[in-house]
Design an enzyme around this catalytic site. Structure first.
Site, mmCIF file in Angstrom:
data_model
loop_
_atom_site.group_PDB
_atom_site.id
_atom_site.type_symbol
_atom_site.label_atom_id
_atom_site.label_comp_id
_atom_site.label_asym_id
_atom_site.label_seq_id
_atom_site.Cartn_x
_atom_site.Cartn_y
_atom_site.Cartn_z
ATOM 1 N N ILE A 568 102.336 -19.551 62.327
ATOM 2 C CA ILE A 568 103.459 -20.003 63.136
ATOM 3 C C ILE A 568 104.526 -20.503 62.167
ATOM 4 C CG2 ILE A 568 104.244 -21.624 64.892
ATOM 5 C CD1 ILE A 568 101.430 -21.603 66.036
ATOM 6 N N GLU A 575 118.785 -27.234 58.583
ATOM 7 C CA GLU A 575 119.947 -27.909 59.162
ATOM 8 C C GLU A 575 119.629 -29.376 59.441
ATOM 9 O OE1 GLU A 575 122.955 -27.510 63.028
ATOM 10 O OE2 GLU A 575 121.326 -26.092 62.700
ATOM 11 N N TYR A 576 120.649 -30.213 59.327
ATOM 12 C CA TYR A 576 120.529 -31.623 59.694
ATOM 13 C C TYR A 576 120.182 -31.699 61.181
ATOM 14 C CZ TYR A 576 121.790 -36.598 59.880
ATOM 15 O OH TYR A 576 121.778 -37.953 60.026
ATOM 16 N N SER A 577 119.021 -32.231 61.481
ATOM 17 C CA SER A 577 118.493 -32.134 62.842
ATOM 18 C C SER A 577 118.754 -33.405 63.635
ATOM 19 C CB SER A 577 116.977 -31.862 62.797
ATOM 20 O OG SER A 577 116.449 -31.865 64.101
ATOM 21 N N ARG A 669 121.153 -36.112 72.289
ATOM 22 C CA ARG A 669 122.170 -35.283 71.638
ATOM 23 C C ARG A 669 122.716 -34.170 72.524
ATOM 24 N NH1 ARG A 669 118.601 -31.006 68.022
ATOM 25 N NH2 ARG A 669 117.010 -30.679 69.608
ATOM 26 N N ASP A 685 122.069 -14.455 48.219
ATOM 27 C CA ASP A 685 122.305 -13.665 47.009
ATOM 28 C C ASP A 685 123.740 -13.166 46.990
ATOM 29 O OD1 ASP A 685 122.497 -10.855 48.103
ATOM 30 O OD2 ASP A 685 120.528 -11.394 48.854
ATOM 31 N N HIS A 687 125.103 -10.176 46.802
ATOM 32 C CA HIS A 687 125.461 -9.041 47.674
ATOM 33 C C HIS A 687 125.825 -9.521 49.070
ATOM 34 C CE1 HIS A 687 125.226 -5.481 50.107
ATOM 35 N NE2 HIS A 687 124.100 -5.854 50.662
ATOM 36 N N ARG A 696 134.308 -13.105 56.902
ATOM 37 C CA ARG A 696 134.837 -14.381 57.360
ATOM 38 C C ARG A 696 136.122 -14.812 56.677
ATOM 39 N NH1 ARG A 696 132.510 -14.209 62.055
ATOM 40 N NH2 ARG A 696 130.255 -14.428 62.026
#
Length: 775
Positions: A568, A575-577, A669, A685, A687, A696
């Protein structure tokens, strides 16, 4: 990033350690330095690996440093990027710490680091087995899923007609009519092949339009006839519906989720982990797995260290158990013990496990968790005393008895007799099936009585047994769903329905006018699939597996995990949770110069800038909504406004234990808007970094994520200047032409005006082409 001064007495004297890896001064000075983005965000370089020479070295392999001049290295980099050779660029990696608004993160999330090898098998459940109450596991490799997700499936298109190659002279040129006549094919087919460049041809303009203009050499036709093209079928929609196994983190049950994206980020060092039960998974050291101590990366859970020579050190004694695919609930003693502690009886446990009470009874006995005294009392012989038990001898039906019953109840003597089956009735049934589709269409594909759509049937309003003359009358047919049709015939209400229609009664009230009849039969419910819950296994061995191509995927929530090779595992972004930490009071408010309306031509773009009082009102609403949402967030956590003023989330978390009136952080939240900031560490990486920047940092990208892409582009320029120069020349400021655009450009270079519609270009493509070349 601050550091102590050299003369600070509190700073110990540390020995200076050199490094043998390539370093670039221009990028070294950027480590730990924040590049500001938007109003509160930043991009901070954490680490990097490789440089321009690493790309060259990966391409040449056999050449060492110093054997080629710098000019030749630059030329090779430009050649690789110009001809889309991607593998050498995957040898360099960048690791950054990013703080960004949540809505920007949702766009960024598709460009994440990958951590599983391509031979990893994902576990799916086939839906037909679940409908039957069981489970049928279907495994697919991650590399195969990645290929199918992005490229679809392929199959050869075999030419069904004979090609008649023996009739063609390879050296001769044939006109389209002549070639079509020789090989017994349509002329229009070859004209289409020529327009689409699927067959090599020569176009000879003629003054007389009746004369052939397209000529095909015999060798070109022979090559076309021997080529078997591949058809690509997109299968992403089918893969999105596949039922991927997932673990419910609250109950431990193995449920299902769906894939939302699959991606690859190149070659990385990986480790093969073998559990005591034989399950194996090859992953990177930073991939997160579910353990008995919670979510941990492989390195955190095992203390993994790679020795020189490829050996591996890890803490075997302190390593937690890893969660695996699962076992049926009744076979897990911990699950049974928890259900017993909840006070559930046999029936309650059996319902939760999806098995019979007898199975639960045997499992409880096996693990020493037998029934309680009350349960044993209900099942004992004492509780059953006083009940009268009589033995009834079963009736034996002799052949003579059965024959008499059939004679008395067969044919017209049967209460189910409705004319029997004759050739005429069979013809009426065939005719009814042929006209069923038209009947359903007339009733809008819905049942005339209940409006349902379950297995529609064409019903004779005036029954055939009552009026055979209307058996083939299309006006005598109405549309009924299967439950209503069965109920109508089972309760002999055909004539009642006929009278209701003749009387003009609304058909949707038909069942309410027959209160003495049984309720409408309910469709048979599907049996729930056999349940599985997670179980645990300890690591038996860890081996270094070298560098291999890695992949990862994202899945639907709320639990972003999936089952891979029985393990699992979790998605790879760290990420900041908000589940574990308190979020900061920081949210993004756009600058007035970037506050624009919706574009009239692009549904994903912005139009004219909003100014004046309207702009001030919009900015005020954005700020007030964010402040109100955070105030409610603090109230849900049980934090007073005075204590939270000018305080970061980390300071609030360190201030003490949660207030008793607050709720869990993972619930508090949920009302925060997407303008609030989050943070994560991102590894990629070279590439895929260039792909991210090209997408972007483009002028058509959203402004907010473009700011972050430009910050990454500046880091890339300092890091690999030769690669970045070629990237700007060939991709950022280069032009990629479609087949139609290339044909139009040839016509323009010849001094003629192209017919864009005849070339197959849409109106929007024509506008973009003219804007691109300033026509």
């Amino acid at each position: 990033m601050s550091s102590s001064a050299p003369d600070d007495p509190s700073t110990p004297d540390l020995p200076t350690v050199g490094t043998r890896r390539p370093t670039i001064p221009a990028i070294e000075e950027m480590i730990g330095v924040d590049i500001p983005c938007l109003d509160h965000g930043f991009v901070r370089l954490v680490d990097y690996m490789g440089d321009d020479h690493a790309v060259v070295q990966a391409a040449r392999v056999s050449y060492g440093r110093g054997t080629r001049r710098a000019r030749e290295d630059r030329g090779l980099i430009r050649y690789l990027l110009r001809h889309r050779h991607t593998t050498p660029f995957e040898m360099c990696e960048l690791k950054v710490h990013v703080k960004l608004p949540i809505f920007v993160a949702r766009q960024w999330i598709r460009h994440r680091t990958a951590c599983l090898t391509g031979d990893t098998k994902l576990y799916f459940d086939l839906p037909n087995a679940l409908k039957r109450g069981g489970r049928s596991r279907h495994a697919r490799s991650l590399a195969d899923l990645y290929r199918r997700w992005h490229e679809g499936s392929t199959h050869p298109i075999v030419k069904k007609k004979p090609t008649f190659i023996e009739r063609i002279d390879p050296e001769r040129w044939y006109s389209v009519p002549e070639l079509a006549r020789l090989v017994e094919r349509a002329e229009e087919s070859f004209r289409t092949y020529a327009v689409r460049n699927r067959i090599v041809h020569r176009r000879v303009p003629q003054a007389d339009p009746r004369k052939p203009q397209i000529w095909v050499q015999g060798s070109a036709y022979i090559e076309w006839a021997r080529t078997i093209p591949l058809a690509r079928v997109p299968v992403r929609k089918r893969l999105e519906r596949a039922m991927l196994r997932q673990c419910d983190e609250r109950t431990g049950e193995i449920t299902h989720t769906r894939i939302t994206d699959i991606w690859s980020t190149g070659t990385r060092p990986v480790f093969k982990v073998t559990l005591e039960d034989g399950k194996q998974l090859t992953m990177t050291e930073d991939h997160r797995c579910l353990t008995s101590d919670g979510w941990r990366t492989l390195a955190e859970a095992t203390g993994l260290r790679l020795r020189e020579g490829g050996g591996v050190n890890w803490r075997a004694a302190e390593c937690p158990a890893f969660a695996i695919n699962g076992v049926p609930p009744h076979r897990d003693p911990d699950w049974l013990r928890a259900r017993r502690a909840e006070g559930l009886d046999l029936e309650g446990i059996a319902v939760q496990a999806g098995v019979s009470t007898h199975t639960i009874r045997k499992s409880l006995k096996k693990w020493g968790l037998q029934h309680s005294t009350a349960e044993r009392g209900r099942l004992s012989g004492f509780s059953q005393r006083g009940q009268r038990r009589t033995f009834v001898r079963p009736v034996v039906f002799t052949p003579e008895w059965l024959a008499n019953i059939r004679a008395a109840r067969s044919g017209e003597k049967s209460n189910f007799w409705k004319g029997g089956v004759t050739n005429e009735r069979a013809n009426i049934g065939r005719w009814t099936r042929e006209h069923a589709e038209r009947t359903h269409k007339k009733f809008n594909f819905r049942c005339s009585l209940c409006g349902g759509q379950e297995r529609l049937c064409a019903h004779h309003l005036d029954p055939v047994w009552n009026n055979p003359g209307r058996g083939m009358d299309e006006e005598n047919l109405i549309s009924l769903c299967s439950p209503c049709h069965r109920r109508l015939h089972a309760q002999n209400l055909e004539i009642a329905l006929l009278f209701a229609v003749c009387a003009g009664s609304p058909l949707f009230e038909f069942w309410s006018l027959h209160p003495n009849t049984e309720p409408r039969p309910i469709a048979k419910t599907t049996t729930p699939g056999r349940k599985l819950i997670r179980s645990w296994a300890r690591i038996a061995k860890i081996e270094y597996a070298g560098e291999q191509p890695t992949f990862d995927l994202s899945v639907e929530g709320p639990d972003h995990n999936f089952v891979a090779n029985g393990f699992i595992v979790h998605n790879s972004v760290n990420e900041y949770s908000g589940r574990y930490s308190i979020l900061d009071r920081e949210f993004y408010t756009p600058d007035s110069s970037n506050l624009a309306g919706q574009s009239d031509t692009n549904r994903q773009g912005r139009g004219d800038v909003v100014t004046g009082p309207r702009a001030d009102e919009i900015l005020r609403m954005l700020r007030e909504d964010a402040e109100t949402a955070y105030a409610h967030y603090e109230a849900l956590l049980g934090i007073s406004g005075a204590a939270a003023a000018n305080t970061t989330g980390e300071q609030l978390e360190a201030s003490g234990t949660p207030a008793p009136e607050g709720i869990a952080r993972e619930l508090a939240r949920i009302n925060l808007p997407v303008s609030f900031y989050t943070q994560w560490y991102w590894k990629i990486d070279l590439h895929n970094l260039l792909r991210f920047i090209s997408l972007r940092a483009d002028a058509h990208a959203q402004y907010e994520i473009r700011v972050y892409a430009e910050a990454l582009a500046e880091l890339t320029r300092r890091w690999v200047p030769d690669v970045y120069e070629a990237f700007v020349d060939y991709q950022m400021e280069g032009v990629s032409l479609s087949r139609m655009e290339l044909a139009a450009l040839r016509v323009l270079l010849a001094g003629q005006q192209p017919d864009f519609a005849a070339l197959g270009m849409s109106a929007r493509e024509q506008v973009e082409f003219k804007e691109r070349f300033g026509l």
